[in-house]
Design a protein around this motif. Structure first.
Motif, mmCIF file in Angstrom:
data_model
loop_
_atom_site.group_PDB
_atom_site.id
_atom_site.type_symbol
_atom_site.label_atom_id
_atom_site.label_comp_id
_atom_site.label_asym_id
_atom_site.label_seq_id
_atom_site.Cartn_x
_atom_site.Cartn_y
_atom_site.Cartn_z
ATOM 1 N N TYR A 212 0.846 -1.193 0.000
ATOM 2 C CA TYR A 212 0.000 0.000 0.000
ATOM 3 C C TYR A 212 0.884 1.246 0.000
ATOM 4 N N ALA A 213 0.423 2.285 -0.685
ATOM 5 C CA ALA A 213 1.211 3.516 -0.738
ATOM 6 C C ALA A 213 0.299 4.729 -0.850
ATOM 7 N N GLU A 214 0.861 5.891 -0.522
ATOM 8 C CA GLU A 214 0.234 7.180 -0.810
ATOM 9 C C GLU A 214 1.074 7.868 -1.869
ATOM 10 N N ALA A 215 0.404 8.614 -2.731
ATOM 11 C CA ALA A 215 1.088 9.269 -3.851
ATOM 12 C C ALA A 215 1.092 10.778 -3.664
ATOM 13 N N PHE A 216 2.185 11.392 -4.109
ATOM 14 C CA PHE A 216 2.347 12.839 -4.006
ATOM 15 C C PHE A 216 2.942 13.371 -5.294
ATOM 16 N N GLN A 217 2.718 14.636 -5.527
ATOM 17 C CA GLN A 217 3.369 15.326 -6.637
ATOM 18 C C GLN A 217 4.324 16.341 -6.039
ATOM 19 N N ILE A 218 5.608 16.157 -6.306
ATOM 20 C CA ILE A 218 6.614 17.074 -5.776
ATOM 21 C C ILE A 218 6.532 18.399 -6.522
ATOM 22 N N ILE A 219 6.356 19.469 -5.777
ATOM 23 C CA ILE A 219 6.327 20.810 -6.352
ATOM 24 C C ILE A 219 7.706 21.451 -6.263
ATOM 25 N N LYS A 220 8.356 21.247 -5.118
ATOM 26 C CA LYS A 220 9.704 21.770 -4.933
ATOM 27 C C LYS A 220 10.507 20.763 -4.125
ATOM 28 N N SER A 221 11.770 20.637 -4.460
ATOM 29 C CA SER A 221 12.660 19.776 -3.689
ATOM 30 C C SER A 221 14.063 20.356 -3.779
ATOM 31 N N TYR A 222 14.587 20.774 -2.632
ATOM 32 C CA TYR A 222 15.921 21.357 -2.585
ATOM 33 C C TYR A 222 16.859 20.385 -1.876
ATOM 34 N N ARG A 223 17.896 19.960 -2.571
ATOM 35 C CA ARG A 223 18.867 19.033 -1.985
ATOM 36 C C ARG A 223 20.261 19.609 -2.142
ATOM 37 N N PHE A 224 20.916 19.775 -1.010
ATOM 38 C CA PHE A 224 22.234 20.402 -1.036
ATOM 39 C C PHE A 224 23.343 19.443 -0.609
ATOM 40 N N GLU A 225 22.948 18.234 -0.168
ATOM 41 C CA GLU A 225 23.952 17.293 0.229
ATOM 42 C C GLU A 225 24.647 16.695 -0.996
ATOM 43 N N THR A 226 25.783 16.085 -0.803
ATOM 44 C CA THR A 226 26.510 15.452 -1.900
ATOM 45 C C THR A 226 25.720 14.278 -2.436
ATOM 46 N N LEU A 227 25.541 14.222 -3.754
ATOM 47 C CA LEU A 227 24.781 13.134 -4.359
ATOM 48 C C LEU A 227 25.691 11.957 -4.651
#
Length: 227
Positions: A212-227
């Motif tokens: 089971y899951a819930e779904a979302f639509q990402i509007i903004k996502s800020y990632r500053f850590e090393t990928l």
């Protein structure tokens, strides 16, 4: 590391229908949950004194289930939000966002059939600018059964999920919490039924490869850590 999380509801029950399992997961991992409810019901709108009182008790019960650290009620009259309210609504939401500095914000879908939802979304987006609210890391829209799926069937109005949260261990608890808002539930094929809540979670889970899951639509996502 725990983080502050803001969940918005145009009406109490939106948060449970759209993100109840996810909020439970945040709570279990020790995150600080702030619940912002934009509208409320009042006797002058035709609601009985008993109904108004019962709704406030429902909110208290649900907040306890989610281990909400603060519940904020803006007390706009339900079913009456319009563009005329945007100025004051932006100011009110901005105050909450600024004082609680959430890293994650969950809000309703921009194209929901209910106009209250659409107005709240517009106000929320005005309160997520990175130069004014640099602490925000993610803004996500959730789907709300009986509103999101009844948006106009136009390409620009579609909810397009691109983020899924596994709620396999939380679904039954989510349904129990939804039953606190008993008056909002009906029997199948009414959209807000236990059967449909489970069906949507099943469908989203199959997409994500979990039970089971819930779904979302990402509007903004800020990632500053090393990928």
């Amino acid at each position: 590391m725990s983080k502050p999380v803001l969940i918005l509801s145009a009406h109490p029950d939106d948060e449970t229908l759209g993100a109840g399992g996810t909020v439970l997961r945040h709570s279990k991992q020790g995150d600080k949950i702030i619940w912002l409810i934009v509208t409320n019901i009042f006797e002058h709108q035709g609601f009985s004194k008993q109904r108004v009182s019962k709704r406030q008790k429902e909110i208290e019960q649900v907040a306890e289930c989610y281990n909400v650290q603060e519940t904020v009620k803006l007390d706009y009259p339900t079913m009456s939000l319009s563009s005329d309210d945007l100025g004051s609504l932006i100011s009110d939401i901005s105050e909450v966002v600024s004082s609680h500095t959430p890293e994650v914000i969950y809000t309703m879908n921009r194209s929901d059939a209910h106009s209250d939802h659409r107005v709240v979304f517009d106000a929320v987006m005005a309160c997520t600018k990175s130069f004014r609210y640099p602490f925000i890391r993610e803004v996500l829209m959730y789907e709300c059964i009986s509103e999101t799926e009844f948006a106009p069937a136009l390409p620009e109005k579609q909810f397009q999920p691109n983020c899924y949260v596994d709620i396999s261990d939380e679904l039954e608890e989510k349904i129990k919490i939804m039953n606190i808002f008993k008056s909002e539930l009906g029997t199948h094929p009414f959209p807000r039924s236990e059967r449909n809540i489970k069906a949507v979670a099943t469908h989203r889970g199959a997409t994500a490869g979990v039970e089971y899951a819930e779904a979302f639509q990402i509007i903004k996502s800020y990632r500053f850590e090393t990928l």
